[in-house]
Write an enzyme that holds these catalytic residues in place. Structure first.
Site, mmCIF file in Angstrom:
data_model
loop_
_atom_site.group_PDB
_atom_site.id
_atom_site.type_symbol
_atom_site.label_atom_id
_atom_site.label_comp_id
_atom_site.label_asym_id
_atom_site.label_seq_id
_atom_site.Cartn_x
_atom_site.Cartn_y
_atom_site.Cartn_z
ATOM 1 N N ARG A 235 45.847 34.564 44.305
ATOM 2 C CA ARG A 235 46.006 35.012 45.377
ATOM 3 C C ARG A 235 47.614 35.224 45.697
ATOM 4 N NH1 ARG A 235 42.008 37.375 44.645
ATOM 5 N NH2 ARG A 235 40.165 37.676 46.180
ATOM 6 N N GLU A 264 49.636 43.460 49.356
ATOM 7 C CA GLU A 264 49.402 44.475 48.541
ATOM 8 C C GLU A 264 48.934 45.952 49.288
ATOM 9 O OE1 GLU A 264 46.211 42.987 46.132
ATOM 10 O OE2 GLU A 264 47.449 41.136 45.600
ATOM 11 N N HIS A 283 46.951 43.525 40.701
ATOM 12 C CA HIS A 283 45.793 42.898 41.081
ATOM 13 C C HIS A 283 44.583 43.461 40.151
ATOM 14 C CE1 HIS A 283 43.378 40.785 44.571
ATOM 15 N NE2 HIS A 283 42.916 40.622 43.349
#
Ligand code: NAD
Length: 309
Positions: A235, A264, A283
């Site tokens: 993360r 994000e 991601h």
């Protein structure tokens, strides 16, 4: 019964969700609904399903009929856990289902950094032949020490693959792995400090928790080898991005492969994207079709089991 699915879907995902959902269930897509429809459907939904969409306290509070929040993935940091606890709303995830995909991305990022693949690929497209310029400027995984921070499902799947490339595995985790796992993977349990000081490759596989936020910061980066590369597929919040930027710019470490970000989506003017020694992805660690099939199978099983209770 109804399932409300929160994340954006492309056509392939939508078709798969519809095909795999348990019989007799209605499937609603949050992104298909306007504001009024969302407000109407939320209190009617029996199951909430989300990958990364933020299920904040407002959403959870309005989902008055929900019996279960089903995370399609592992890290539940997008769900307001205190609020879910207050509402006695159970949360399920899909442990292990995405581990092969994230492990493969980790290896891909290491190799792409070591062999400078993006810049070579781009140069070919620009009509340049950089064979001599780039010759003998890259590295092999073989013989390097790979330090894994977090040795759960993804950490262990990564170690398995890394070992096949001839690395030495060291790891740090809150809990030491069983002896047979250590033996099988020839993995040595070390302190965080020793890992950072001795690893050529450091990869992150821990959840984002208050205690892991900013674990990789100016101080911990300083412990790493100048030649080391950092791979973040866990993360964004685990790494202090500004500190990483300076470490990469000032040669404190050699490179970084980054799949996950503090905030994000990330835009093209993000400082880390300006650096040559960074390889970035948006991601997509778990984003294979193979993973989606496994994740949805587990998620829908959980929902069916909850409905049968
Ligand atoms: P897991 O629960 O199997 O493993 C996590 C490991 O971290 C465990 O061994 C745990 O003991 C360890 N850990 C927890 N807190 C720690 C701490 N404070 N210090 C040291 N170790 C600690 O989970 P997993 O399936 O391996 O996934 C790990 C993380 O990867 C997830 O939480 C998620 O955030 C991230 N992830 C990212 C993607 C992606 O698309 N890039 C996809 C899936 C998962």
């Amino acid at each position: 019964p109804s399932i409300l699915y929160f994340d954006q879907v492309n056509d392939q995902m939508r078709a798969l969700l519809k095909r795999l959902k348990p019989e007799g269930f209605e499937l609603w897509f949050w992104h298909d609904l306007d504001e009024d429809e969302r407000n109407a459907r939320l209190p009617q939904a029996d199951y909430l399903m989300a990958a990364t969409y933020p299920l904040d306290q407002h959403i959870l509070a309005k989902a008055t009929q929900a019996k279960l929040v089903q995370k399609t993935g592992v890290g539940v940091d997008n769900i307001d856990l205190p609020k879910a606890t207050e509402l006695a709303l159970p949360i399920a995830n899909t442990p292990g289902a995405n581990a092969p995909a994230v492990a493969e991305l980790t290896i891909l990022l290491i190799l792409a950094l070591y062999r400078k693949l993006p810049v070579l690929h781009q140069s070919m497209k620009e009509g340049k032949w950089l064979m001599w310029e780039f010759r003998s400027s890259s590295y092999e995984m073989q013989g390097k020490t790979h330090g894994l921070i977090g040795f759960g499902q993804i950490g262990q799947e990564t170690a398995k693959r890394s070992r096949a490339f001839g690395t030495q595995i060291i790891y740090y985790d809150k809990f030491r792995a069983p002896a047979e796992v250590e033996e099988q993977l020839d993995a040595r349990f070390v302190s965080l400090e020793e890992l950072l000081q001795t690893a050529d490759i450091v990869s992150l596989h821990i959840p984002l928790l208050p205690e892991t936020r900013g674990l990789i910061n100016a101080k911990t980066l300083q412990l790493m080898k100048k030649s080391a590369v950092l791979i973040n597929v866990s993360r964004g919040g685990v790494v202090h991005e500004q500190a990483l930027y300076h470490a990469l710019k000032d040669g404190v470490i050699a490179g970084a492969g980054i799949d996950v970000w503090e905030s994000e989506p990330v835009h093209a003017d993000h400082p880390l994207l300006q650096l040559e020694n960074v390889i970035a992805s948006p991601h997509i660690g778990a984003g294979t079709i193979d993973t989606l099939k496994r994740v949805l199978a587990t998620a829908f099983n959980n929902i069916q089991a909850a409905e049968n209770e």
